[in-house]
Scaffold this active site. Structure first.
Site, PDB file in Angstrom:
ATOM      1  N   GLU A 176      17.801  87.425  21.212  1.00  0.00           N
ATOM      2  CA  GLU A 176      17.174  88.122  22.165  1.00  0.00           C
ATOM      3  C   GLU A 176      16.887  89.490  21.599  1.00  0.00           C
ATOM      4  OE1 GLU A 176      19.250  89.025  25.554  1.00  0.00           O
ATOM      5  OE2 GLU A 176      18.248  90.696  26.218  1.00  0.00           O
ATOM      6  N   ARG A 217      13.799  97.817  23.166  1.00  0.00           N
ATOM      7  CA  ARG A 217      14.212  99.103  23.360  1.00  0.00           C
ATOM      8  C   ARG A 217      13.854  99.936  21.923  1.00  0.00           C
ATOM      9  NH1 ARG A 217      20.279  97.546  25.260  1.00  0.00           N
ATOM     10  NH2 ARG A 217      19.518  95.905  26.868  1.00  0.00           N
ATOM     11  N   LYS A 271      20.141  85.858  34.502  1.00  0.00           N
ATOM     12  CA  LYS A 271      21.183  86.593  33.501  1.00  0.00           C
ATOM     13  C   LYS A 271      22.068  87.635  34.592  1.00  0.00           C
ATOM     14  CE  LYS A 271      20.799  90.876  30.838  1.00  0.00           C
ATOM     15  NZ  LYS A 271      20.328  91.433  29.458  1.00  0.00           N
TER      16      LYS A 271
HETATM   17  C1  3PG Z   1      21.828  93.980  27.501  1.00  0.00           C
HETATM   18  O1  3PG Z   1      20.820  94.558  27.568  1.00  0.00           O
HETATM   19  O2  3PG Z   1      21.894  92.643  28.062  1.00  0.00           O
HETATM   20  C2  3PG Z   1      23.254  94.357  27.459  1.00  0.00           C
HETATM   21  O3  3PG Z   1      23.099  95.972  27.569  1.00  0.00           O
HETATM   22  C3  3PG Z   1      23.938  94.071  26.473  1.00  0.00           C
HETATM   23  O4  3PG Z   1      25.245  94.650  26.641  1.00  0.00           O
HETATM   24  P1  3PG Z   1      26.400  94.819  25.751  1.00  0.00           P
HETATM   25  O5  3PG Z   1      26.135  95.926  24.747  1.00  0.00           O
HETATM   26  O6  3PG Z   1      27.662  95.263  26.435  1.00  0.00           O
HETATM   27  O7  3PG Z   1      26.754  93.512  24.952  1.00  0.00           O
END
Ligand code: 3PG
Length: 216
Positions: free
Chosen positions: A45, A49, A133
Site C-alpha cells: 500500500e 502522503r 479497513k
Molecule cells: C495507515 O495509514 O494505515 C496508518 O497510519 C498506519 O498505521 P501505523 O503506522 O500505526 O502502522
C-alpha cells in the site's frame, strides 16, 4: 499501462500483512518492493502522503509485475482518479465518504474503505461494500471493537490498521472477521531512505514466520 485490478477479498487473502508505505523517493520503490517480496510479502500500500507516491505506484506497476500495488490515503474522488491513472491495482481510504464510495463503484475500481464506527459500516454495507479497513484500529477500539462488530455485522470483514505492530498483529489475525492487518512497521521510511533493504526483508520475514508458526 498494464493494470490488474485486485478486489478486497482477493487482496486480503494475499498476505496476512499489508505494508503501509510512505515513500519519500520513488527511485527507491523498486528496491523496496523487492525487499518485501524477498521477505514474503507481495502486496504493497503506497500512501498518497508524499509527493513521490504516484510516481512510485507507476514505477512499481511497470517494473515489478509480481507485486500487487495499491494506493493508500485515498481521500477523495480526485485522489481516486489519480491512483487509477497511475496504475494502482486497488485503493484504500482511511475513512468513508459517500462520494468516494460511489465513485469507486461507478468506476468498478476496488476500494477498501476505512471505517471506525457502526454507522460507517452500515453505510458501506448499504452501498454493497463488505470489506473494510478499520482505522485507526487501536484507538477505534482494537480487538474489543472487532469482537463487538462481529455480532451485528456478520458479513463484514476487516483489515485493522493504525497502531499495529509485530507485538500485537497475531492477536488481530486470530479474529474471524479479520482477514489481514495493515502496518507501517514492516517498511519504515528511515530504513528505506537509508537503503537498508536487507533490514526490511528481515522485518518482513520475521513477521511472516511468526504468522506461519502461529498457524502451523
Ligand atoms: C495507515 O495509514 O494505515 C496508518 O497510519 C498506519 O498505521 P501505523 O503506522 O500505526 O502502522
Amino acid at each position: 499501462m498494464s493494470q490488474t485490478l485486485m478486489y478486497p477479498p482477493e487482496i486480503m487473502a494475499l498476505s496476512p500483512i499489508i505494508p503501509v508505505i510512505a515513500i519519500d523517493d520513488a527511485a527507491r520503490a523498486i528496491d523496496l518492493a523487492h525487499a518485501l517480496i524477498a521477505g514474503g510479502i507481495k502486496v504493497l500500500e503506497i500512501t498518497l502522503r508524499t509527493p513521490d507516491a504516484l510516481k512510485a505506484i507507476s514505477l512499481l506497476t511497470e517494473n515489478v509485475p509480481e507485486a500487487v500495488v495499491g494506493a493508500g490515503t485515498v481521500l477523495n474522488v480526485n485522489d481516486l482518479h489519480r491512483v487509477v491513472d497511475a496504475g494502482a491495482s486497488f485503493a484504500i481510504s482511511p475513512g468513508s465518504t459517500e462520494m468516494l464510495l460511489l465513485e469507486a463503484l461507478k468506476l468498478n475500481f476496488p476500494l477498501l474503505p476505512g471505517v471506525a464506527t457502526g454507522s460507517e459500516i452500515m453505510h458501506g454495507l448499504e452501498l454493497g461494500y463488505t470489506h473494510f479497513k478499520l482505522f485507526p484500529a487501536m484507538s477505534a477500539g482494537g480487538i474489543t471493537a472487532l469482537k463487538s462488530f462481529s455480532g451485528p455485522f456478520q458479513s463484514a470483514r476487516f483489515c485493522p490498521t493504525g497502531g499495529i505492530s509485530e507485538d500485537n498483529f497475531l492477536d488481530f489475525l486470530k479474529l474471524d472477521n479479520v482477514l489481514c492487518i495493515g502496518g507501517s512497521w514492516i517498511a519504515p521510511g528511515d530504513l528505506t531512505n537509508a537503503g537498508k533493504f536487507d533490514e526490511i526483508t528481515r522485518l518482513t520475514a520475521s513477521a511472516i514466520e511468526l504468522y506461519k508458526n502461529a498457524n502451523a
